[in-house]
Design an enzyme around this catalytic site. Structure first.
Site, mmCIF file in Angstrom:
data_model
loop_
_atom_site.group_PDB
_atom_site.id
_atom_site.type_symbol
_atom_site.label_atom_id
_atom_site.label_comp_id
_atom_site.label_asym_id
_atom_site.label_seq_id
_atom_site.Cartn_x
_atom_site.Cartn_y
_atom_site.Cartn_z
ATOM 1 N N ASP A 11 -6.073 120.703 59.792
ATOM 2 C CA ASP A 11 -5.182 119.858 58.986
ATOM 3 C C ASP A 11 -5.588 118.405 59.212
ATOM 4 O O ASP A 11 -6.354 118.101 60.133
ATOM 5 C CB ASP A 11 -3.725 120.079 59.446
ATOM 6 C CG ASP A 11 -2.731 119.165 58.721
ATOM 7 O OD1 ASP A 11 -2.797 119.071 57.483
ATOM 8 O OD2 ASP A 11 -1.898 118.531 59.390
ATOM 9 N N SER A 12 -5.020 117.526 58.408
ATOM 10 C CA SER A 12 -5.286 116.094 58.581
ATOM 11 C C SER A 12 -4.723 115.591 59.916
ATOM 12 O O SER A 12 -5.141 114.561 60.421
ATOM 13 C CB SER A 12 -4.628 115.314 57.451
ATOM 14 O OG SER A 12 -3.243 115.592 57.424
ATOM 15 N N TYR A 43 -4.431 112.351 54.815
ATOM 16 C CA TYR A 43 -5.386 112.730 53.773
ATOM 17 C C TYR A 43 -4.784 112.490 52.383
ATOM 18 O O TYR A 43 -5.522 112.340 51.416
ATOM 19 C CB TYR A 43 -5.721 114.226 53.879
ATOM 20 C CG TYR A 43 -6.775 114.602 54.908
ATOM 21 C CD1 TYR A 43 -7.307 113.679 55.807
ATOM 22 C CD2 TYR A 43 -7.244 115.918 54.969
ATOM 23 C CE1 TYR A 43 -8.266 114.060 56.736
ATOM 24 C CE2 TYR A 43 -8.198 116.304 55.884
ATOM 25 C CZ TYR A 43 -8.717 115.382 56.776
ATOM 26 O OH TYR A 43 -9.663 115.777 57.684
ATOM 27 N N GLY A 44 -3.459 112.481 52.329
ATOM 28 C CA GLY A 44 -2.747 112.452 51.042
ATOM 29 C C GLY A 44 -3.117 111.308 50.127
ATOM 30 O O GLY A 44 -3.005 111.434 48.917
ATOM 31 N N CYS A 74 -3.699 122.525 55.159
ATOM 32 C CA CYS A 74 -3.332 121.225 54.593
ATOM 33 C C CYS A 74 -3.506 121.361 53.090
ATOM 34 O O CYS A 74 -4.584 121.779 52.624
ATOM 35 C CB CYS A 74 -4.281 120.164 55.158
ATOM 36 S SG CYS A 74 -4.138 118.550 54.382
ATOM 37 N N ASN A 75 -2.478 121.042 52.340
ATOM 38 C CA ASN A 75 -2.568 121.163 50.884
ATOM 39 C C ASN A 75 -3.583 120.185 50.312
ATOM 40 O O ASN A 75 -4.323 120.516 49.387
ATOM 41 C CB ASN A 75 -1.208 120.911 50.242
ATOM 42 C CG ASN A 75 -0.299 122.115 50.348
ATOM 43 O OD1 ASN A 75 -0.204 122.905 49.418
ATOM 44 N ND2 ASN A 75 0.350 122.276 51.485
ATOM 45 N N GLU A 155 7.146 112.642 60.305
ATOM 46 C CA GLU A 155 6.421 112.314 61.549
ATOM 47 C C GLU A 155 7.176 111.323 62.412
ATOM 48 O O GLU A 155 7.085 111.361 63.640
ATOM 49 C CB GLU A 155 5.031 111.766 61.223
ATOM 50 C CG GLU A 155 4.078 112.886 60.918
ATOM 51 C CD GLU A 155 2.660 112.419 60.710
ATOM 52 O OE1 GLU A 155 2.323 111.291 61.096
ATOM 53 O OE2 GLU A 155 1.885 113.200 60.155
ATOM 54 N N CYS A 187 3.175 120.743 50.946
ATOM 55 C CA CYS A 187 2.636 119.929 52.033
ATOM 56 C C CYS A 187 3.087 120.597 53.325
ATOM 57 O O CYS A 187 4.252 121.013 53.440
ATOM 58 C CB CYS A 187 3.174 118.505 51.941
ATOM 59 S SG CYS A 187 2.750 117.486 53.373
ATOM 60 N N THR A 188 2.163 120.692 54.278
ATOM 61 C CA THR A 188 2.476 121.463 55.483
ATOM 62 C C THR A 188 3.457 120.753 56.422
ATOM 63 O O THR A 188 3.876 121.322 57.418
ATOM 64 C CB THR A 188 1.183 121.856 56.224
ATOM 65 O OG1 THR A 188 0.398 120.678 56.452
ATOM 66 C CG2 THR A 188 0.377 122.835 55.416
ATOM 67 N N HIS A 189 3.835 119.525 56.076
ATOM 68 C CA HIS A 189 4.884 118.849 56.853
ATOM 69 C C HIS A 189 6.284 119.325 56.433
ATOM 70 O O HIS A 189 7.224 119.261 57.214
ATOM 71 C CB HIS A 189 4.864 117.340 56.617
ATOM 72 C CG HIS A 189 3.814 116.593 57.369
ATOM 73 N ND1 HIS A 189 2.473 116.813 57.185
ATOM 74 C CD2 HIS A 189 3.909 115.610 58.306
ATOM 75 C CE1 HIS A 189 1.788 115.997 57.966
ATOM 76 N NE2 HIS A 189 2.633 115.256 58.660
#
Ligand code: DGL
Length: 268
Positions: A11-12, A43-44, A74-75, A155, A187-189
Site C-alpha cells: 500500500d502507499s 498515492y491518491g 491500495c485502490n 490517519e 480506499c483501504t483507509h
C-alpha cells in the site's frame, strides 16, 4: 510457486493494514510480508506514472522475498498499476488487486441497482471502477465522488467525533448518493469509518468494505490452485520505505494491534 512461500501485500502507507488484517484473520497459516511506501504517500494525488514506478519497485522487493502472490492493497495503486505489476511479475507470482473482487461482488449482489463509490482523486479520476462495472453488463449505475479529506482525517485519528461527522456528512450528502442501494469504500483507509457511514445511511445502504471481500476471494484463488500454506509459517514482516514514530503508532489503528515496522528504503 509453492504453498509455503509468503504472501506480499503493499500500500502507499499503513492504510493497507486493514486488508492485511482481514487476510491475517482468514488465512492464519500464511506468512505475510507487508510493504508500506510511507516515503511516497499519499498515492491518491500522485500521477499515474509515479504510482507505476513505485509499484514496480515494491513488487520487485516482494518478488525477491519469494512471495507467491502480491496483493495490491491500495485502490489508487490498483487503478494505476495493476496491469503493469502483473506483467512485471509474470510467471513468478500471482497478482491481486482490491478492485476486481469488489466489482464481482457488485455483479452478484447489486445488479440493476444504483451504487455509490468514494475514493481518492487518483482512483475516481482513473475511471477504472466505471470500466469494470460496465463490462459486467449488470445494469448497475455507478455514482462517484473523490473524497480526498477522508484518508488524512483517519490517519490523524479523527473518528467518531464532530470533525469526522461534519466531513462525512458533507461528502455523503452529495446528490450523487441520493437513493443509492450500496456504497463502495474505494480506499483501504475507509473501513475504519464504516460504522459512521453505516449510521449516516441509517443502515439502509450496503456499505462495502473491500478488505473482507478481497481476503475471501484470495483464499478461494489459493485454495483451488493448491497454494494454501499447510506448513508452520515464518513470522510476518512489516516493511516501510520511511519510518517515523507516528507511522509506528498508527499501525495499531489499522491492524488492530501495534506491529513492529522495519525501515526498508526503496532507493538508496
Ligand atoms: N490507501 C490508499 C487507497 O486505497 C489511499 C491513501 C493514499 O492516497 O495513499 O487508495
Amino acid at each position: 510457486m509453492n504453498a509455503n512461500q509468503p504472501i506480499g501485500i503493499f500500500d502507499s502507507g499503513i492504510g493497507g493494514l486493514t486488508v492485511a488484517k482481514a487476510v491475517r484473520e482468514l488465512l492464519p497459516g500464511e506468512q505475510l510480508i507487508y510493504f508500506g511506501d510511507t516515503a511516497h504517500l499519499p498515492y491518491g494525488d500522485k500521477s499515474t506514472a509515479a504510482i507505476q514506478a513505485y509499484s514496480v519497485k515494491i513488487a520487485d522487493v516482494l518478488l525477491k522475498a519469494g512471495c507467491k502472490l502480491i496483493l495490491i492493497a491500495c485502490n489508487s495503486a490498483s487503478a494505476a498499476a495493476f496491469e503493469l505489476v502483473k506483467e512485471y511479475a509474470a510467471s513468478r507470482a500471482h497478482v491481486f488487486n482490491v478492485i476486481d473482487p469488489v466489482v464481482e461482488y457488485l455483479g452478484v449482489q447489486h445488479a440493476g441497482q444504483r451504487v455509490g463509490l468514494i475514493g481518492t482523486k487518483q482512483t475516481i479520476n482513473s475511471g477504472v471502477y466505471f470500466k469494470k462495472v460496465e463490462a459486467l453488463q449488470a445494469a448497475i449505475t455507478l455514482h462517484s465522488l473523490a473524497t480526498p479529506l477522508l484518508a488524512p482525517m483517519i490517519e490523524e485519528g479523527f473518528q467518531r467525533d464532530e470533525v469526522s461527522d461534519t466531513i462525512i456528512q458533507s461528502y455523503l450528502g452529495h446528490e450523487a448518493f441520493k437513493d443509492i442501494q450500496a456504497l463502495v469504500l474505494g480506499c483501504t483507509h475507509y473501513p475504519l469509518i464504516k460504522k459512521q457511514i453505516d449510521a449516516y445511511f441509517e443502515f439502509q445502504v450496503d456499505v462495502i468494505d473491500s478488505s473482507e471481500i478481497v481476503a475471501r476471494a484470495m483464499k478461494h484463488f489459493l485454495e483451488i490452485r493448491g497454494l494454501l500454506n499447510d506448513l508452520p509459517k515464518g513470522d510476518d514482516r512489516f516493511l516501510v520505505s520511511d519510518f517515523t514514530a507516528s507511522f509506528q503508532h498508527a499501525t495499531a489503528l489499522f491492524f488492530g494491534k501495534s506491529v513492529k515496522l522495519e525501515r526498508y528504503p526503496l532507493w538508496e
